[in-house]
Design a protein around this motif. Structure first.
Motif, PDB file in Angstrom:
ATOM      1  N   MET A 121       0.678  -1.353   0.052  1.00 24.63           N
ATOM      2  CA  MET A 121       0.111   0.165   0.063  1.00 24.63           C
ATOM      3  C   MET A 121       0.864   1.336   0.094  1.00 24.63           C
ATOM      4  O   MET A 121       0.674   2.198  -0.889  1.00 24.63           O
ATOM      5  CB  MET A 121      -1.144   0.034   1.223  1.00 24.63           C
ATOM      6  N   TRP A 122       1.864   1.286   0.768  1.00 28.07           N
ATOM      7  CA  TRP A 122       2.633   2.495   0.845  1.00 28.07           C
ATOM      8  C   TRP A 122       3.629   2.450  -0.224  1.00 28.07           C
ATOM      9  O   TRP A 122       3.696   3.806  -0.857  1.00 28.07           O
ATOM     10  CB  TRP A 122       3.795   2.269   2.105  1.00 28.07           C
ATOM     11  N   GLY A 123       3.631   1.620  -1.213  1.00 23.78           N
ATOM     12  CA  GLY A 123       4.620   1.593  -2.405  1.00 23.78           C
ATOM     13  C   GLY A 123       3.953   2.353  -3.518  1.00 23.78           C
ATOM     14  O   GLY A 123       4.245   3.221  -4.097  1.00 23.78           O
ATOM     15  N   SER A 124       2.235   1.944  -3.431  1.00 27.56           N
ATOM     16  CA  SER A 124       1.455   2.581  -4.299  1.00 27.56           C
ATOM     17  C   SER A 124       1.293   4.230  -4.117  1.00 27.56           C
ATOM     18  O   SER A 124       1.254   4.850  -5.148  1.00 27.56           O
ATOM     19  CB  SER A 124       0.224   2.059  -4.244  1.00 27.56           C
ATOM     20  N   MET A 125       1.334   4.410  -2.957  1.00 22.32           N
ATOM     21  CA  MET A 125       1.078   5.928  -2.572  1.00 22.32           C
ATOM     22  C   MET A 125       2.171   6.568  -2.685  1.00 22.32           C
ATOM     23  O   MET A 125       2.330   7.678  -3.363  1.00 22.32           O
ATOM     24  CB  MET A 125       0.552   6.074  -1.040  1.00 22.32           C
ATOM     25  N   LEU A 126       3.731   5.937  -2.511  1.00 16.92           N
ATOM     26  CA  LEU A 126       4.667   6.700  -2.890  1.00 16.92           C
ATOM     27  C   LEU A 126       5.047   7.021  -4.469  1.00 16.92           C
ATOM     28  O   LEU A 126       5.432   7.819  -4.897  1.00 16.92           O
ATOM     29  CB  LEU A 126       5.941   6.017  -2.428  1.00 16.92           C
ATOM     30  N   LEU A 127       4.595   5.763  -5.198  1.00 20.79           N
ATOM     31  CA  LEU A 127       4.617   5.870  -6.706  1.00 20.79           C
ATOM     32  C   LEU A 127       3.650   6.905  -7.124  1.00 20.79           C
ATOM     33  O   LEU A 127       4.043   7.716  -8.214  1.00 20.79           O
ATOM     34  CB  LEU A 127       4.088   4.581  -6.966  1.00 20.79           C
ATOM     35  N   ALA A 128       2.462   7.128  -6.525  1.00 19.88           N
ATOM     36  CA  ALA A 128       1.419   8.057  -7.019  1.00 19.88           C
ATOM     37  C   ALA A 128       1.955   9.447  -6.734  1.00 19.88           C
ATOM     38  O   ALA A 128       1.984  10.296  -7.520  1.00 19.88           O
ATOM     39  CB  ALA A 128       0.114   7.945  -6.290  1.00 19.88           C
ATOM     40  N   LEU A 129       2.678   9.643  -5.624  1.00 16.90           N
ATOM     41  CA  LEU A 129       3.090  10.802  -5.256  1.00 16.90           C
ATOM     42  C   LEU A 129       4.233  11.334  -5.917  1.00 16.90           C
ATOM     43  O   LEU A 129       4.317  12.359  -6.531  1.00 16.90           O
ATOM     44  CB  LEU A 129       3.709  10.878  -3.645  1.00 16.90           C
ATOM     45  N   ALA A 130       5.218  10.386  -6.425  1.00 15.08           N
ATOM     46  CA  ALA A 130       6.277  10.575  -7.221  1.00 15.08           C
ATOM     47  C   ALA A 130       5.673  11.015  -8.711  1.00 15.08           C
ATOM     48  O   ALA A 130       6.562  11.905  -9.191  1.00 15.08           O
ATOM     49  CB  ALA A 130       7.327   9.634  -7.242  1.00 15.08           C
TER      50      ALA A 130
END
Length: 57
Positions: free
Chosen positions: A1-10
């Motif tokens: 989940m955190w990976g998806s959020m960081l990818l979206a933010l980046a």
């Protein structure tokens, strides 16, 4: 989940930098865009509760 959020933010940051460097106006006013994103987020979080409520009827 955190990976998806960081990818979206980046991805958002990269697109923002590209838009700014090319002097492309934002496709939506920032405030309205953020409200839309908030609505999408809340809708995703509320959907399981809505489905549960509808299944009880």
């Amino acid at each position: 989940m955190w990976g998806s959020m960081l990818l979206a933010l980046a991805t958002g940051i990269i697109i923002g930098v590209v838009f700014q460097s090319l002097k492309i106006p934002s496709p939506a006013p920032p405030f309205l865009g953020l409200l839309g994103l908030l609505g999408m987020f809340l809708g995703q979080r509320l959907m399981p509760w809505i489905q549960l409520w509808l299944s009880r009827k």
